[in-house]
Design a protein around this motif. Structure first.
Motif, PDB file in Angstrom:
ATOM      1  N   CYS A 128       2.874  -3.869   4.004  1.00  0.00           N
ATOM      2  CA  CYS A 128       2.346  -4.956   4.827  1.00  0.00           C
ATOM      3  C   CYS A 128       3.208  -5.173   6.076  1.00  0.00           C
ATOM      4  O   CYS A 128       4.437  -5.161   6.013  1.00  0.00           O
ATOM      5  CB  CYS A 128       2.310  -6.234   3.992  1.00  0.00           C
ATOM      6  N   ALA A 129       2.546  -5.388   7.214  1.00  0.00           N
ATOM      7  CA  ALA A 129       3.256  -5.564   8.482  1.00  0.00           C
ATOM      8  C   ALA A 129       3.545  -7.022   8.823  1.00  0.00           C
ATOM      9  O   ALA A 129       4.153  -7.302   9.843  1.00  0.00           O
ATOM     10  CB  ALA A 129       2.440  -4.944   9.616  1.00  0.00           C
ATOM     11  N   ALA A 130       3.123  -7.961   7.957  1.00  0.00           N
ATOM     12  CA  ALA A 130       3.170  -9.375   8.331  1.00  0.00           C
ATOM     13  C   ALA A 130       4.545  -9.831   8.819  1.00  0.00           C
ATOM     14  O   ALA A 130       4.652 -10.594   9.769  1.00  0.00           O
ATOM     15  CB  ALA A 130       2.711 -10.236   7.158  1.00  0.00           C
ATOM     16  N   ILE A 165      -3.017  -2.410   0.690  1.00  0.00           N
ATOM     17  CA  ILE A 165      -1.696  -2.656   1.285  1.00  0.00           C
ATOM     18  C   ILE A 165      -0.778  -3.321   0.269  1.00  0.00           C
ATOM     19  O   ILE A 165      -1.189  -4.228  -0.453  1.00  0.00           O
ATOM     20  CB  ILE A 165      -1.843  -3.498   2.569  1.00  0.00           C
ATOM     21  N   TRP A 166       0.459  -2.836   0.214  1.00  0.00           N
ATOM     22  CA  TRP A 166       1.441  -3.369  -0.728  1.00  0.00           C
ATOM     23  C   TRP A 166       2.072  -4.626  -0.123  1.00  0.00           C
ATOM     24  O   TRP A 166       2.575  -4.595   0.996  1.00  0.00           O
ATOM     25  CB  TRP A 166       2.507  -2.306  -0.997  1.00  0.00           C
ATOM     26  N   PRO A 167       2.054  -5.764  -0.838  1.00  0.00           N
ATOM     27  CA  PRO A 167       2.400  -7.037  -0.210  1.00  0.00           C
ATOM     28  C   PRO A 167       3.879  -7.398  -0.215  1.00  0.00           C
ATOM     29  O   PRO A 167       4.230  -8.534   0.085  1.00  0.00           O
ATOM     30  CB  PRO A 167       1.612  -8.046  -1.059  1.00  0.00           C
ATOM     31  N   ASP A 168       4.777  -6.458  -0.552  1.00  0.00           N
ATOM     32  CA  ASP A 168       6.205  -6.784  -0.490  1.00  0.00           C
ATOM     33  C   ASP A 168       6.646  -6.968   0.949  1.00  0.00           C
ATOM     34  O   ASP A 168       6.206  -6.249   1.859  1.00  0.00           O
ATOM     35  CB  ASP A 168       7.039  -5.664  -1.116  1.00  0.00           C
ATOM     36  N   GLY A 190      -4.091 -12.346   1.632  1.00  0.00           N
ATOM     37  CA  GLY A 190      -4.653 -12.678   2.935  1.00  0.00           C
ATOM     38  C   GLY A 190      -3.819 -12.211   4.109  1.00  0.00           C
ATOM     39  O   GLY A 190      -4.342 -11.766   5.125  1.00  0.00           O
ATOM     40  N   ALA A 191      -2.505 -12.301   3.976  1.00  0.00           N
ATOM     41  CA  ALA A 191      -1.614 -11.909   5.075  1.00  0.00           C
ATOM     42  C   ALA A 191      -1.559 -10.401   5.244  1.00  0.00           C
ATOM     43  O   ALA A 191      -1.103  -9.904   6.268  1.00  0.00           O
ATOM     44  CB  ALA A 191      -0.209 -12.444   4.815  1.00  0.00           C
ATOM     45  N   CYS A 192      -2.018  -9.690   4.248  1.00  0.00           N
ATOM     46  CA  CYS A 192      -1.905  -8.233   4.264  1.00  0.00           C
ATOM     47  C   CYS A 192      -3.267  -7.570   4.185  1.00  0.00           C
ATOM     48  O   CYS A 192      -3.504  -6.669   3.383  1.00  0.00           O
ATOM     49  CB  CYS A 192      -1.019  -7.773   3.102  1.00  0.00           C
ATOM     50  N   ALA A 193      -4.180  -8.051   4.993  1.00  0.00           N
ATOM     51  CA  ALA A 193      -5.520  -7.470   5.011  1.00  0.00           C
ATOM     52  C   ALA A 193      -5.446  -6.007   5.447  1.00  0.00           C
ATOM     53  O   ALA A 193      -4.513  -5.593   6.137  1.00  0.00           O
ATOM     54  CB  ALA A 193      -6.398  -8.254   5.978  1.00  0.00           C
ATOM     55  N   LEU A 194      -6.436  -5.241   5.034  1.00  0.00           N
ATOM     56  CA  LEU A 194      -6.509  -3.834   5.424  1.00  0.00           C
ATOM     57  C   LEU A 194      -6.424  -3.743   6.941  1.00  0.00           C
ATOM     58  O   LEU A 194      -7.061  -4.502   7.656  1.00  0.00           O
ATOM     59  CB  LEU A 194      -7.840  -3.234   4.940  1.00  0.00           C
ATOM     60  N   GLY A 195      -5.606  -2.837   7.428  1.00  0.00           N
ATOM     61  CA  GLY A 195      -5.444  -2.715   8.872  1.00  0.00           C
ATOM     62  C   GLY A 195      -4.139  -3.302   9.354  1.00  0.00           C
ATOM     63  O   GLY A 195      -3.733  -3.086  10.491  1.00  0.00           O
ATOM     64  N   ASN A 196      -3.449  -4.051   8.488  1.00  0.00           N
ATOM     65  CA  ASN A 196      -2.181  -4.654   8.885  1.00  0.00           C
ATOM     66  C   ASN A 196      -1.027  -3.896   8.241  1.00  0.00           C
ATOM     67  O   ASN A 196      -0.212  -4.450   7.518  1.00  0.00           O
ATOM     68  CB  ASN A 196      -2.161  -6.133   8.457  1.00  0.00           C
ATOM     69  N   ALA A 197      -0.983  -2.592   8.504  1.00  0.00           N
ATOM     70  CA  ALA A 197       0.040  -1.733   7.910  1.00  0.00           C
ATOM     71  C   ALA A 197       1.268  -1.658   8.809  1.00  0.00           C
ATOM     72  O   ALA A 197       1.158  -1.555  10.028  1.00  0.00           O
ATOM     73  CB  ALA A 197      -0.523  -0.327   7.682  1.00  0.00           C
ATOM     74  N   ALA A 198       2.451  -1.718   8.181  1.00  0.00           N
ATOM     75  CA  ALA A 198       3.708  -1.615   8.928  1.00  0.00           C
ATOM     76  C   ALA A 198       3.877  -0.206   9.487  1.00  0.00           C
ATOM     77  O   ALA A 198       3.386   0.773   8.923  1.00  0.00           O
ATOM     78  CB  ALA A 198       4.872  -1.966   8.011  1.00  0.00           C
ATOM     79  N   ALA A 199       4.593  -0.117  10.610  1.00  0.00           N
ATOM     80  CA  ALA A 199       4.865   1.182  11.233  1.00  0.00           C
ATOM     81  C   ALA A 199       6.278   1.174  11.798  1.00  0.00           C
ATOM     82  O   ALA A 199       6.871   0.117  12.020  1.00  0.00           O
ATOM     83  CB  ALA A 199       3.849   1.473  12.343  1.00  0.00           C
ATOM     84  N   ALA A 200       6.813   2.357  11.994  1.00  0.00           N
ATOM     85  CA  ALA A 200       8.154   2.485  12.576  1.00  0.00           C
ATOM     86  C   ALA A 200       8.233   3.751  13.409  1.00  0.00           C
ATOM     87  O   ALA A 200       7.637   4.778  13.070  1.00  0.00           O
ATOM     88  CB  ALA A 200       9.213   2.521  11.476  1.00  0.00           C
TER      89      ALA A 200
END
Length: 211
Positions: A128-130, A165-168, A190-200
């Motif tokens: 999750c990218a939140a 998406i994994w919510p950790d 809710g905070a980790c809806a599909l499409g909100n994936a972390a990136a680096a």
């Protein structure tokens, strides 16, 4: 003989318990080395061993404490295949803990940039990218031998994958050796809806050569 992890914040972390016959027992932290930890993680389909916190980090067990130690080479597929020998005598205050996980960056132009995914029980899930930030990404880049973090692109920059998406959420300072050394909390779906994936995006090649 089989192994399980109990009391952790996700299925691939916890107090190491080993079943012999009908009894589940714990292992002395002095008897859990990195090679054995890798075998347990592989058996549980949890990637690689990240750390082995001792001192009953995940709480004290209630069964026997096994006095046999495993002497794994590290390439065994099951703990059962590892040779065993006499171990330490200890109480539950020295119960061994184990954190496993494999992290990877996917869909970038190199293995040092992309969507952040972790392996949990044999499957890869985007993170999750939140609350994912540069400090978190820096720890991951170091962990992957990819130098330091340069950016954390938002909004599915490297695609979203098709796994949930994994919510950790990691709360790193940036100096920790591994992501699992950072405090972790878990967000609601809710905070980790599909499409909100972390990136680096890591600095990559030149830093890797330097070491």
């Amino acid at each position: 003989m089989e192994a399980r992890l109990e009391g952790g914040e996700h299925p691939c972390a916890g107090r190491l318990e080993v079943r012999r016959g009908l009894s589940w027992g714990t292992v002395c932290d002095a008897d859990l080395d990195q090679a054995t930890a890798h075998v347990v993680c592989r058996e549980l389909q949890c990637g690689s061993a990240v750390s082995t916190p001792g001192g009953a980090h995940f709480g004290q067990g209630s069964g026997p404490v096994w006095t046999q130690a495993f002497h794994c080479a590290g390439n065994e597929s099951l703990l059962f295949h590892c040779p065993r020998g006499p171990g330490h005598q200890c109480g539950h205050r020295q119960d061994a803990g184990l954190r496993c996980s494999e992290f990877r960056l996917v869909n970038g132009s190199s293995s040092c940039e992309g969507r952040v995914e972790l392996q949990v029980q044999g499957a890869w899930a985007p993170l999750c990218a939140a609350h994912w930030d540069l400090a978190d990404a820096t720890v991951l880049c170091h962990q992957l031998n990819c130098g330091s973090a340069e950016a954390t692109p938002r909004g599915g920059h490297f695609g979203n994958g098709d796994a949930p998406i994994w919510p950790d959420v990691f709360h790193c300072v940036g100096t920790e050796p591994y992501l699992w050394n950072c405090p972790v909390s878990t967000l609601g779906a809710g905070a980790c809806a599909l499409g909100n994936a972390a990136a680096a995006v890591c600095s990559g090649g030149s830093a890797r050569a330097a070491g």
